[in-house]
Write a protein that holds these residues in place. Structure first.
Motif, short mmCIF file in Angstrom:
data_model
loop_
_atom_site.label_atom_id
_atom_site.label_comp_id
_atom_site.label_asym_id
_atom_site.label_seq_id
_atom_site.Cartn_x
_atom_site.Cartn_y
_atom_site.Cartn_z
N VAL A 107 0.99 -1.12 0.25
CA VAL A 107 -0.45 -0.38 0.02
C VAL A 107 0.88 1.00 -0.64
N ASP A 108 0.94 2.45 -0.87
CA ASP A 108 1.45 3.20 -0.70
C ASP A 108 0.51 4.62 -0.11
N VAL A 109 1.63 4.77 0.90
CA VAL A 109 0.47 5.55 1.78
C VAL A 109 1.45 7.13 1.84
N ASP A 110 0.79 7.98 2.20
CA ASP A 110 0.82 9.90 2.37
C ASP A 110 0.00 10.09 4.01
N TRP A 111 1.32 10.26 4.71
CA TRP A 111 0.65 10.52 5.90
C TRP A 111 1.55 11.75 6.68
N SER A 112 1.15 13.36 6.39
CA SER A 112 1.21 14.46 7.35
C SER A 112 0.32 14.41 8.19
N SER A 113 0.83 14.07 9.40
CA SER A 113 -0.17 13.43 10.67
C SER A 113 0.10 14.98 11.39
N GLU A 114 -1.06 15.23 12.84
CA GLU A 114 -1.15 16.57 13.23
C GLU A 114 -0.06 15.78 15.29
N LEU A 115 0.33 14.59 14.68
CA LEU A 115 0.71 14.52 16.08
C LEU A 115 1.58 14.73 16.40
N LYS A 116 1.74 14.89 18.18
CA LYS A 116 2.04 16.07 19.13
C LYS A 116 2.68 15.09 20.78
N ALA A 117 4.07 15.18 20.54
CA ALA A 117 5.47 14.40 22.21
C ALA A 117 5.24 15.51 22.44
N LYS A 118 5.49 15.77 24.50
CA LYS A 118 6.71 16.33 24.70
C LYS A 118 6.92 15.25 25.46
N VAL A 119 7.83 15.00 25.68
CA VAL A 119 9.34 14.70 26.26
C VAL A 119 10.14 15.18 26.80
N LYS A 120 10.80 14.38 28.14
CA LYS A 120 11.52 15.80 28.95
C LYS A 120 12.15 14.88 29.09
N VAL A 121 14.19 15.29 28.22
CA VAL A 121 15.26 14.07 28.50
C VAL A 121 16.34 15.32 29.31
N THR A 122 16.74 13.83 30.63
CA THR A 122 17.31 14.18 31.17
C THR A 122 19.20 13.98 31.36
N SER A 123 20.04 15.59 31.38
CA SER A 123 21.18 14.89 30.64
C SER A 123 22.04 13.97 31.75
N LYS A 124 23.23 13.95 31.75
CA LYS A 124 24.06 13.71 32.95
C LYS A 124 23.84 14.13 33.77
#
Length: 247
Positions: free
Chosen positions: A168-185
């Motif tokens: 299946v040829d798929v095209d997806w321009s999503s409205e996905l949104k994610a918030k991530v917390k990155v903790t450094s060393k």
């Protein structure tokens, strides 16, 4: 013109482009062999051996060379047609947008719940698999799949033993949104926003093995026959994440 437009719509843009690329490659090869043959015949006609003066054109030699090159051109054309037939024989059907209406409805209906849940699960797994010597931990804070699901453009089914396969040829321009917390060393928590995932590629779905009990197959295998085009926007405190020296 109407019949061409109808065929284009029924078969699907991607399937038409795929067929055109194959035809273009074959015709380009045949034309290259043909023009090369003409060039060789011309060079033979105009050639002069060492110490020989121009008395007459070498028509006989040129004609012999031309016939040899035309034989090669014919062979290239035959092989090209065979390649096109082989490509066509692999498919049991090609499907355009009209044939995908039911499947598109199915995908749209699953998007708010099932696809969203699957996407979140795989997103969390992908974050857990990330490794960076400067990062201690990555935590998903928020995840919104958005209302917009993948768009199915066209498809091809394949003839396989004990399986049903569909590309299946798929095209997806999503409205996905994610918030991530990155903790450094060093213990600094950095908020990262990921949004607008874009996907353009082929998704292969294989139902195998086929069984005589519901649902009619043993497993669903999903893969990418070739690497898709994927893009997304990543921001870090309104800055490009790649410009942060501690990450």
């Amino acid at each position: 013109a109407l019949s061409v437009a109808t065929t284009f719509f029924a078969i699907g843009k991607e399937n038409m482009l795929r067929g055109w690329k194959i035809f273009k490659a074959v015709s380009g090869t045949v034309w290259s062999v043909f023009t090369y043959g003409l060039q060789v015949a011309r060079d033979t006609l105009l050639s002069i051996d060492d110490g020989e003066k121009r008395n007459q054109w070498k028509w006989r030699e040129a004609w012999r060379v031309l016939k040899e090159q035309l034989t090669l051109t014919k062979k290239a054309a035959v092989e090209g047609v065979q390649a096109i037939k082989l490509e066509a024989s692999i498919y049991s059907a090609v499907i355009g947008t009209p044939g995908l209406i039911s499947l598109q409805y199915f995908v749209d209906s699953l998007t708010p719940k099932l696809l969203s849940s699957m996407a979140k699960e795989n997103f969390v797994k992908a974050l857990s698999d990330l490794r960076n010597p400067n990062v201690r931990k990555i935590t998903l804070e928020e995840f919104d799949f958005g209302p917009k699901g993948p768009i199915l453009l066209s498809a091809r089914t394949y003839k396989l033993d004990d399986a049903i396969a569909l590309d299946v040829d798929v095209d997806w321009s999503s409205e996905l949104k994610a918030k991530v917390k990155v903790t450094s060393k060093i213990g600094v928590a950095v908020p990262v926003t990921i949004k607008k995932l874009r996907f353009d590629g082929v998704v292969r779905v294989v139902l195998t093995p086929l069984t005589d009990e519901p649902p009619g197959f043993g497993a669903v295998l999903v893969s990418f026959p070739k690497a898709p085009s994927i893009g997304l926007d990543v921001s870090l405190s309104k800055l490009d994440i790649t410009k942060s020296p501690w990450l």
